[in-house]
Design a protein around this motif. Structure first.
Motif, PDB file in Angstrom:
ATOM      1  N   SER A  22       1.182  -4.243   4.478  1.00  0.00           N
ATOM      2  CA  SER A  22       0.787  -5.341   3.590  1.00  0.00           C
ATOM      3  C   SER A  22      -0.715  -5.556   3.585  1.00  0.00           C
ATOM      4  O   SER A  22      -1.278  -6.047   2.605  1.00  0.00           O
ATOM      5  CB  SER A  22       1.497  -6.636   4.008  1.00  0.00           C
ATOM      6  N   GLY A  23      -1.398  -5.162   4.667  1.00  0.00           N
ATOM      7  CA  GLY A  23      -2.836  -5.372   4.743  1.00  0.00           C
ATOM      8  C   GLY A  23      -3.665  -4.243   4.164  1.00  0.00           C
ATOM      9  O   GLY A  23      -4.886  -4.383   4.028  1.00  0.00           O
ATOM     10  N   ALA A  24      -3.014  -3.129   3.818  1.00  0.00           N
ATOM     11  CA  ALA A  24      -3.752  -1.972   3.304  1.00  0.00           C
ATOM     12  C   ALA A  24      -3.920  -2.094   1.794  1.00  0.00           C
ATOM     13  O   ALA A  24      -2.952  -2.036   1.047  1.00  0.00           O
ATOM     14  CB  ALA A  24      -3.020  -0.679   3.651  1.00  0.00           C
ATOM     15  N   ALA A  25      -5.160  -2.269   1.370  1.00  0.00           N
ATOM     16  CA  ALA A  25      -5.424  -2.412  -0.067  1.00  0.00           C
ATOM     17  C   ALA A  25      -5.345  -1.054  -0.749  1.00  0.00           C
ATOM     18  O   ALA A  25      -5.761  -0.043  -0.203  1.00  0.00           O
ATOM     19  CB  ALA A  25      -6.806  -3.028  -0.284  1.00  0.00           C
ATOM     20  N   LEU A  26      -4.799  -1.054  -1.954  1.00  0.00           N
ATOM     21  CA  LEU A  26      -4.723   0.148  -2.778  1.00  0.00           C
ATOM     22  C   LEU A  26      -5.254  -0.192  -4.163  1.00  0.00           C
ATOM     23  O   LEU A  26      -4.660   0.155  -5.179  1.00  0.00           O
ATOM     24  CB  LEU A  26      -3.276   0.649  -2.858  1.00  0.00           C
ATOM     25  N   GLY A  27      -6.390  -0.886  -4.178  1.00  0.00           N
ATOM     26  CA  GLY A  27      -6.880  -1.445  -5.431  1.00  0.00           C
ATOM     27  C   GLY A  27      -7.723  -0.519  -6.279  1.00  0.00           C
ATOM     28  O   GLY A  27      -7.984  -0.822  -7.445  1.00  0.00           O
ATOM     29  N   LEU A  28      -8.179   0.599  -5.721  1.00  0.00           N
ATOM     30  CA  LEU A  28      -8.991   1.513  -6.515  1.00  0.00           C
ATOM     31  C   LEU A  28      -8.116   2.256  -7.507  1.00  0.00           C
ATOM     32  O   LEU A  28      -7.041   2.754  -7.159  1.00  0.00           O
ATOM     33  CB  LEU A  28      -9.714   2.512  -5.615  1.00  0.00           C
ATOM     34  N   GLU A  29      -8.574   2.335  -8.734  1.00  0.00           N
ATOM     35  CA  GLU A  29      -7.783   2.984  -9.784  1.00  0.00           C
ATOM     36  C   GLU A  29      -8.025   4.487  -9.762  1.00  0.00           C
ATOM     37  O   GLU A  29      -8.858   5.014 -10.490  1.00  0.00           O
ATOM     38  CB  GLU A  29      -8.136   2.391 -11.148  1.00  0.00           C
ATOM     39  N   ILE A  30      -7.278   5.142  -8.884  1.00  0.00           N
ATOM     40  CA  ILE A  30      -7.307   6.598  -8.806  1.00  0.00           C
ATOM     41  C   ILE A  30      -5.910   7.097  -9.116  1.00  0.00           C
ATOM     42  O   ILE A  30      -4.950   6.318  -9.120  1.00  0.00           O
ATOM     43  CB  ILE A  30      -7.758   7.078  -7.407  1.00  0.00           C
ATOM     44  N   PRO A  31      -5.746   8.382  -9.414  1.00  0.00           N
ATOM     45  CA  PRO A  31      -4.401   8.901  -9.706  1.00  0.00           C
ATOM     46  C   PRO A  31      -3.414   8.563  -8.594  1.00  0.00           C
ATOM     47  O   PRO A  31      -3.692   8.758  -7.412  1.00  0.00           O
ATOM     48  CB  PRO A  31      -4.633  10.410  -9.813  1.00  0.00           C
ATOM     49  N   GLY A  32      -2.267   8.017  -8.969  1.00  0.00           N
ATOM     50  CA  GLY A  32      -1.232   7.671  -8.005  1.00  0.00           C
ATOM     51  C   GLY A  32      -1.375   6.293  -7.398  1.00  0.00           C
ATOM     52  O   GLY A  32      -0.541   5.896  -6.571  1.00  0.00           O
ATOM     53  N   ALA A  33      -2.406   5.544  -7.791  1.00  0.00           N
ATOM     54  CA  ALA A  33      -2.643   4.240  -7.161  1.00  0.00           C
ATOM     55  C   ALA A  33      -1.496   3.268  -7.428  1.00  0.00           C
ATOM     56  O   ALA A  33      -1.026   2.584  -6.516  1.00  0.00           O
ATOM     57  CB  ALA A  33      -3.966   3.652  -7.646  1.00  0.00           C
ATOM     58  N   GLN A  34      -1.045   3.188  -8.679  1.00  0.00           N
ATOM     59  CA  GLN A  34       0.019   2.245  -8.997  1.00  0.00           C
ATOM     60  C   GLN A  34       1.320   2.641  -8.310  1.00  0.00           C
ATOM     61  O   GLN A  34       2.063   1.774  -7.813  1.00  0.00           O
ATOM     62  CB  GLN A  34       0.235   2.172 -10.513  1.00  0.00           C
ATOM     63  N   ASP A  35       1.605   3.926  -8.241  1.00  0.00           N
ATOM     64  CA  ASP A  35       2.796   4.377  -7.521  1.00  0.00           C
ATOM     65  C   ASP A  35       2.699   3.983  -6.054  1.00  0.00           C
ATOM     66  O   ASP A  35       3.706   3.574  -5.439  1.00  0.00           O
ATOM     67  CB  ASP A  35       2.941   5.894  -7.636  1.00  0.00           C
ATOM     68  N   GLY A  36       1.510   4.098  -5.495  1.00  0.00           N
ATOM     69  CA  GLY A  36       1.316   3.705  -4.103  1.00  0.00           C
ATOM     70  C   GLY A  36       1.527   2.220  -3.895  1.00  0.00           C
ATOM     71  O   GLY A  36       2.146   1.802  -2.909  1.00  0.00           O
ATOM     72  N   ARG A  37       1.010   1.409  -4.825  1.00  0.00           N
ATOM     73  CA  ARG A  37       1.199  -0.040  -4.709  1.00  0.00           C
ATOM     74  C   ARG A  37       2.677  -0.409  -4.807  1.00  0.00           C
ATOM     75  O   ARG A  37       3.171  -1.269  -4.067  1.00  0.00           O
ATOM     76  CB  ARG A  37       0.378  -0.759  -5.777  1.00  0.00           C
ATOM     77  N   ASP A  38       3.378   0.246  -5.737  1.00  0.00           N
ATOM     78  CA  ASP A  38       4.807  -0.032  -5.890  1.00  0.00           C
ATOM     79  C   ASP A  38       5.576   0.384  -4.639  1.00  0.00           C
ATOM     80  O   ASP A  38       6.468  -0.342  -4.177  1.00  0.00           O
ATOM     81  CB  ASP A  38       5.362   0.708  -7.107  1.00  0.00           C
ATOM     82  N   ALA A  39       5.236   1.550  -4.107  1.00  0.00           N
ATOM     83  CA  ALA A  39       5.927   2.038  -2.906  1.00  0.00           C
ATOM     84  C   ALA A  39       5.667   1.124  -1.721  1.00  0.00           C
ATOM     85  O   ALA A  39       6.584   0.802  -0.944  1.00  0.00           O
ATOM     86  CB  ALA A  39       5.474   3.458  -2.590  1.00  0.00           C
ATOM     87  N   ARG A  40       4.419   0.709  -1.566  1.00  0.00           N
ATOM     88  CA  ARG A  40       4.092  -0.190  -0.455  1.00  0.00           C
ATOM     89  C   ARG A  40       4.850  -1.501  -0.575  1.00  0.00           C
ATOM     90  O   ARG A  40       5.423  -2.001   0.398  1.00  0.00           O
ATOM     91  CB  ARG A  40       2.587  -0.467  -0.436  1.00  0.00           C
ATOM     92  N   GLN A  41       4.887  -2.066  -1.789  1.00  0.00           N
ATOM     93  CA  GLN A  41       5.591  -3.327  -1.978  1.00  0.00           C
ATOM     94  C   GLN A  41       7.084  -3.177  -1.736  1.00  0.00           C
ATOM     95  O   GLN A  41       7.734  -4.067  -1.172  1.00  0.00           O
ATOM     96  CB  GLN A  41       5.348  -3.860  -3.394  1.00  0.00           C
ATOM     97  N   ALA A  42       7.642  -2.031  -2.144  1.00  0.00           N
ATOM     98  CA  ALA A  42       9.069  -1.794  -1.923  1.00  0.00           C
ATOM     99  C   ALA A  42       9.380  -1.757  -0.428  1.00  0.00           C
ATOM    100  O   ALA A  42      10.413  -2.286   0.017  1.00  0.00           O
ATOM    101  CB  ALA A  42       9.493  -0.499  -2.593  1.00  0.00           C
ATOM    102  N   LEU A  43       8.502  -1.152   0.355  1.00  0.00           N
ATOM    103  CA  LEU A  43       8.723  -1.086   1.797  1.00  0.00           C
ATOM    104  C   LEU A  43       8.631  -2.468   2.433  1.00  0.00           C
ATOM    105  O   LEU A  43       9.471  -2.826   3.275  1.00  0.00           O
ATOM    106  CB  LEU A  43       7.702  -0.150   2.440  1.00  0.00           C
ATOM    107  N   VAL A  44       7.631  -3.235   2.034  1.00  0.00           N
ATOM    108  CA  VAL A  44       7.485  -4.586   2.585  1.00  0.00           C
ATOM    109  C   VAL A  44       8.697  -5.443   2.205  1.00  0.00           C
ATOM    110  O   VAL A  44       9.233  -6.195   3.033  1.00  0.00           O
ATOM    111  CB  VAL A  44       6.175  -5.231   2.085  1.00  0.00           C
ATOM    112  N   THR A  45       9.142  -5.318   0.948  1.00  0.00           N
ATOM    113  CA  THR A  45      10.301  -6.087   0.498  1.00  0.00           C
ATOM    114  C   THR A  45      11.556  -5.682   1.269  1.00  0.00           C
ATOM    115  O   THR A  45      12.365  -6.537   1.669  1.00  0.00           O
ATOM    116  CB  THR A  45      10.528  -5.875  -1.006  1.00  0.00           C
TER     117      THR A  45
END
Length: 573
Positions: A22-45
């Motif tokens: 939850s503390g790891a930011a993935l805010g830079l818009e690089i390829p795969g960033a949104q997939d990473g944010r979704d995956a991280r949120q899914a794990l936390v959830t």
């Protein structure tokens, strides 16, 4: 799973992993960033909704989530299992309603908001709010079991699909409902594949199937389950039947499913085996997926480092340009050159002793009330240093901004509201002015700190402390100037005066004053570059975030292996 110290170790490791994710930011818009944010949120959830609550409460009732395709008859099946209408069937599609959780009255405490699915508000009756959970108590549900009716996994409503996935991820057991018309649809199989990947306990209900097609459809469905790693999952069939006035199927149609669920609830060991299998599979999947997220975080870290290098390169260049311009006589022009010439007497060809006499005369003039030329030189010095510092602050900002514009992630940051980075800050002028004035004053303190024998010499007395200080400052601004350039600007006179006045100490004074100026100017440029760092810190992961996630994931995996999983799932079939 065991309830001894090994479970406590696993719980601590998973809490650490959750914090790192939850503390790891993935805010830079690089390829795969949104997939990473979704995956991280899914794990936390998944951790919040199921794994952590279940680890803490391993004696909680078994949660069987009923999910499946649109029109498969989930709500009708749930109502028939309970023996009364507890959840509305969706006649119109799509239908958005709150999920319904049915439990035995004596198990009500297990389903408070702080126990499971904490983000869903509790309600007493079904609503149109997809973010609420309707709790229904029914004596027909055995103690130790709860049945949850989830939305369609293939609903055209995104909120329904999202909630369905969230609820299925919180299940100890998936009771997956499909029909002869929908069993081959891709979306439900995506969910079932996910269940197989994490070894979740799954039972399949083939609903609304005619007698004529039952054998063929059941056989095909069984082969599909085997091919997808679910061959051991119980497969129930419900023939197409008419419903009674309350919308319930005949008791005989659901009797095998109901009997199986009651057997699960009534056997603590079997129930524990189901929980252990699903929980262990969920932890294993989370650990493996955490490494994937860590890889994406590492990619963000590499881009972050590149953007930081762009900023450092830009402002290091600005500092170098300031250093060069300070020392090579560039600043000895305009008002400063004129005031300095006036101070030393105008004729740069005069000897040192002659200049000393003329300077002494001006000091006498100032004592008599005339405006001192020292103050005029001091002001001109401060102004020229200030303007140079402003120029380099703008140059550093522009160079860093241009470098970011050429980087995909940097350009996205600038588009996101940081366009003001292209120019120096609005407060830099005031800071540059203060730094310049403070340095001119600091030269006076540097002169005062020299040996007492120098301060009693005739030449020092002729210059005075402030006169010696501006002589030192002008000499700094001409340290690297050629003799010819220094002569035209008056810098040669300053260096000669400084040497004649302070002897061997002049070089030390010169170096001290220059280092002091560069240090003061550096603080301004460091403050300017900090804006870029701040923009990155709001969106980018810290440099060690990826390593921290990997370390936490390894600890969780080690703890998982120390927890023994009863291999009793085969007994359920």
């Amino acid at each position: 799973m065991s309830t001894d110290g090994s479970t406590a170790t696993l719980l601590a490791a998973l809490l650490k992993l959750r914090a790192e994710l939850s503390g790891a930011a993935l805010g830079l818009e690089i390829p795969g960033a949104q997939d990473g944010r979704d995956a991280r949120q899914a794990l936390v959830t998944q951790l919040d909704d199921y794994v952590l609550p279940r680890l803490v409460q391993q004696d909680a009732p078994l949660l069987a989530v009923v999910g499946g395709s649109t029109g498969a008859g989930k709500s009708t099946l749930v109502n028939s299992l309970i023996g009364r209408a507890v959840t509305e069937s969706g006649v119109l599609r799509p239908t958005t309603r709150s999920a319904v959780l049915v439990h035995h009255p004596d198990d009500a405490e297990w389903f408070q908001p702080d126990r499971i699915l904490p983000d869903l508000a509790r309600t007493a009756s079904q609503t149109n709010d997809a973010r609420s959970l309707t709790l229904v108590a029914a004596h027909t549900v055995p103690r130790g079991l709860a049945i949850l009716d989830a939305p369609d996994v293939d609903s055209v409503e995104e909120s329904n699909r999202r909630l369905a996935g969230e609820l299925l991820a919180a299940a100890d057991l998936w009771l997956f409902v499909t029909s002869a018309a929908r069993y081959a649809d891709q979306v439900p199989w995506d969910y079932l594949r996910e269940a197989a990947d994490r070894s979740a306990a799954v039972a399949i209900v083939l609903d609304r199937t005619s007698t004529e097609s039952m054998g063929e459809v059941r056989g095909h469905l069984a082969r599909m389950l085997t091919a997808r790693g679910l061959k051991d999952s119980p497969l129930f069939t419900v023939l197409e039947s008419s419903v009674d006035s309350e919308g319930l199927l005949p008791p005989s149609a659901v009797a095998p499913i109901l009997s199986w669920l009651h057997d699960l609830a009534g056997d603590p060991e079997v129930r524990a085996a189901v929980v252990a299998q699903t929980l262990d599979g969920a932890v294993r999947k989370i650990v493996f997926a955490a490494f994937d997220v860590a890889d994406l975080v590492a990619e963000q870290g590499a881009v972050t480092a590149s953007l930081v290098e762009d900023v450092d390169r830009a402002y290091t260049g600005a500092e170098a340009a300031f250093d060069k311009s300070v020392s090579d006589g560039t600043l000895m022009h305009g008002e400063l050159a004129a005031r300095w010439r006036d101070f030393v007497g105008g004729d740069m060809g005069r000897g040192v002793d002659d200049r000393m006499g003329r300077i002494r005369d001006r000091i006498v003039d100032s004592v008599r009330g005339r405006r001192t030329r020292v103050a005029e030189v001091q002001q001109a010095l401060a102004t020229n240093v200030e303007l140079l510092l402003l120029e380099q602050a703008e140059a550093g900002a522009h160079a860093a901004y241009q470098a970011w514009e050429e980087n995909q992630a940097g350009a996205a940051l600038l588009r996101g509201g940081d366009r003001e980075l292209e120019r120096a800050t609005r407060t830099v002028r005031a800071r540059a002015e203060r730094v310049s004035q403070d340095w001119v004053e600091a030269c006076t303190e540097i002169v005062r700190s020299t040996g007492s024998e120098r301060k009693t010499s005739a030449r020092f007395l002729a210059l005075g402390t402030h006169g010696a200080a501006i002589t030192l400052a002008v000499a700094v601004l001409n340290e690297l100037a050629t003799r010819e350039d220094a002569h035209h600007s008056g810098g040669a006179a300053a260096r000669d005066l400084l040497a004649e006045t302070f002897g061997d100490s002049s070089e030390h004074l010169l170096q001290t004053a220059k280092e002091d100026l560069l240090r003061r100017a550096g603080t301004v440029l460091v403050g300017e570059r900090q804006r870029f760092y701040d923009a990155l810190s709001r969106t980018a992961a810290s440099p060690d975030a990826a390593a921290s996630i990997r370390s936490a994931a390894r600890s969780a995996e080690d703890a998982r292996h120390r927890d023994l999983i009863p291999d009793d799932w085969d007994n359920l079939t």
